[in-house]
Scaffold this motif. Structure first.
Motif, short mmCIF file in Angstrom:
data_model
loop_
_atom_site.label_atom_id
_atom_site.label_comp_id
_atom_site.label_asym_id
_atom_site.label_seq_id
_atom_site.Cartn_x
_atom_site.Cartn_y
_atom_site.Cartn_z
N PHE A 11 -5.86 -12.19 -15.73
CA PHE A 11 -4.74 -11.39 -15.24
C PHE A 11 -5.04 -10.86 -13.84
O PHE A 11 -6.17 -10.51 -13.51
CB PHE A 11 -4.46 -10.22 -16.20
N TYR A 12 -3.97 -10.81 -13.04
CA TYR A 12 -4.09 -10.37 -11.65
C TYR A 12 -2.95 -9.39 -11.35
O TYR A 12 -1.99 -9.27 -12.12
CB TYR A 12 -4.02 -11.56 -10.70
N VAL A 13 -3.07 -8.71 -10.20
CA VAL A 13 -2.06 -7.73 -9.80
C VAL A 13 -1.58 -8.08 -8.40
O VAL A 13 -2.38 -8.39 -7.51
CB VAL A 13 -2.63 -6.30 -9.82
N THR A 14 -0.26 -8.05 -8.20
CA THR A 14 0.30 -8.31 -6.88
C THR A 14 0.12 -7.10 -5.97
O THR A 14 -0.09 -5.97 -6.44
CB THR A 14 1.80 -8.64 -6.97
N ALA A 15 0.23 -7.33 -4.68
CA ALA A 15 0.24 -6.22 -3.72
C ALA A 15 1.58 -5.48 -3.83
O ALA A 15 2.60 -6.09 -4.18
CB ALA A 15 0.05 -6.76 -2.31
N PRO A 16 1.59 -4.19 -3.56
CA PRO A 16 2.85 -3.42 -3.63
C PRO A 16 3.90 -3.95 -2.65
O PRO A 16 3.57 -4.32 -1.52
CB PRO A 16 2.42 -2.00 -3.27
N GLN A 17 5.15 -4.01 -3.12
CA GLN A 17 6.28 -4.43 -2.31
C GLN A 17 7.45 -3.50 -2.57
O GLN A 17 7.49 -2.82 -3.60
CB GLN A 17 6.68 -5.88 -2.63
N PRO A 18 8.44 -3.44 -1.67
CA PRO A 18 9.59 -2.58 -1.90
C PRO A 18 10.29 -2.93 -3.22
O PRO A 18 10.52 -4.09 -3.52
CB PRO A 18 10.50 -2.87 -0.70
#
Length: 273
Positions: A11-18
């Motif tokens: 599992f991975y996490v994306t970078a924050p986006q609007p």
């Protein structure tokens, strides 16, 4: 003798986006790859835990300080059409459904562009070209269908829904429809038709994606009776949508490591047998 160990999904996490739903907020997703011979079992298991599919990826919102996005599904046995939903069904009596393999066509893409330009011109898909559209439709490692809705008289393509067949229901991955018939409620009609598809197949649920209290563009989902939302690791019946408030707090979500540890995975070794 050589033994093959089951592969555990990473599992991975994306970078924050609007955030596309709540103004001024940032979204972040927890995701894993969907591939291999155990793709169906992984998709079934994680869909029941609030995940959604996009091509060969399964994802779930995991925002740092917000837990407003709630996975939603309709309990087919508990659904009763409202008066306005019965009117929608009557208005679309001349609409015919055809189930096809997940294969993109020019007609589908033309309708998709018209839909985006009319409804979501500033959305995240606004710049999607024909090749990206084809990938969205065709790149699926599980049992998927494209539901095409046409006018019985003119044969005009009115709507399309990419639909996954799960062990316990059908999942509406993405749908779009003509903007030229706003009074017909085609978006709601496609959901109503999927309830019939699930009922005819003996499947208990229709998975709708995410419902976000406080987001106008998601409000239509709360109008379907039998709606359930995934909160605190379990599905709960929707009682009164007005009781839900956008949950935005620095402690709304558990740490990523704890979230991953609490995900129930299918027995990959048993699934291969």
């Amino acid at each position: 003798m050589r033994h093959t160990l089951p592969l555990t999904p990473q599992f991975y996490v994306t970078a924050p986006q609007p955030c596309p739903y709540l103004e001024g907020r940032l979204e972040r997703k927890l995701f894993t790859a969907l591939q291999g011979e155990n793709a169906k079992d992984l998709n079934d298991s994680l869909s029941a835990q609030g995940f959604r599919r996009s091509q060969n990826v399964l994802y779930r919102p995991s925002c740092a300080d917000c837990a407003s996005c709630l996975s939603a599904r309709i309990d087919v046995s508990a659904f009763r059409p409202s008066r306005s939903q019965r009117r929608v069904m009557n208005r679309n009596e001349n609409v015919e459904r055809r189930a096809t393999s997940p294969w993109a066509t020019e007609d589908q893409y033309d309708l998709f562009r018209r839909y985006l330009d009319s409804r979501h011109a500033d959305g995240g898909m606004a710049d999607m070209d024909v090749f990206e559209f084809a990938a969205m439709i065709e790149e699926t490692p599980i049992r998927s269908r494209v539901m095409e809705y046409t006018d019985k008289t003119t044969r005009e393509l009115l709507g399309v829904c990419l639909t996954d067949v799960l062990g316990d229901g059908v999942s509406m991955v993405y749908s779009f429809y003509t903007p030229d018939r706003p009074r017909d409620g085609l978006g709601n009609y496609v959901i109503l038709d999927h309830i019939e598809i699930a009922r005819d197949a003996g499947l208990p649920y229709v998975y709708l994606g995410y419902w976000v209290p406080g987001s106008q563009k998601m409000g239509y989902k709360a109008k379907f009776s039998g709606l359930e939302v995934y909160i605190g690791g379990k599905w709960q019946k929707m009682q009164d949508p007005e009781q839900f408030e956008p949950e935005q707090h620095p402690l709304s979500n558990d740490p990523i490591a704890e979230q991953v540890a609490n995900i129930a995975l299918p027995d990959m070794a048993r699934a291969r047998r």
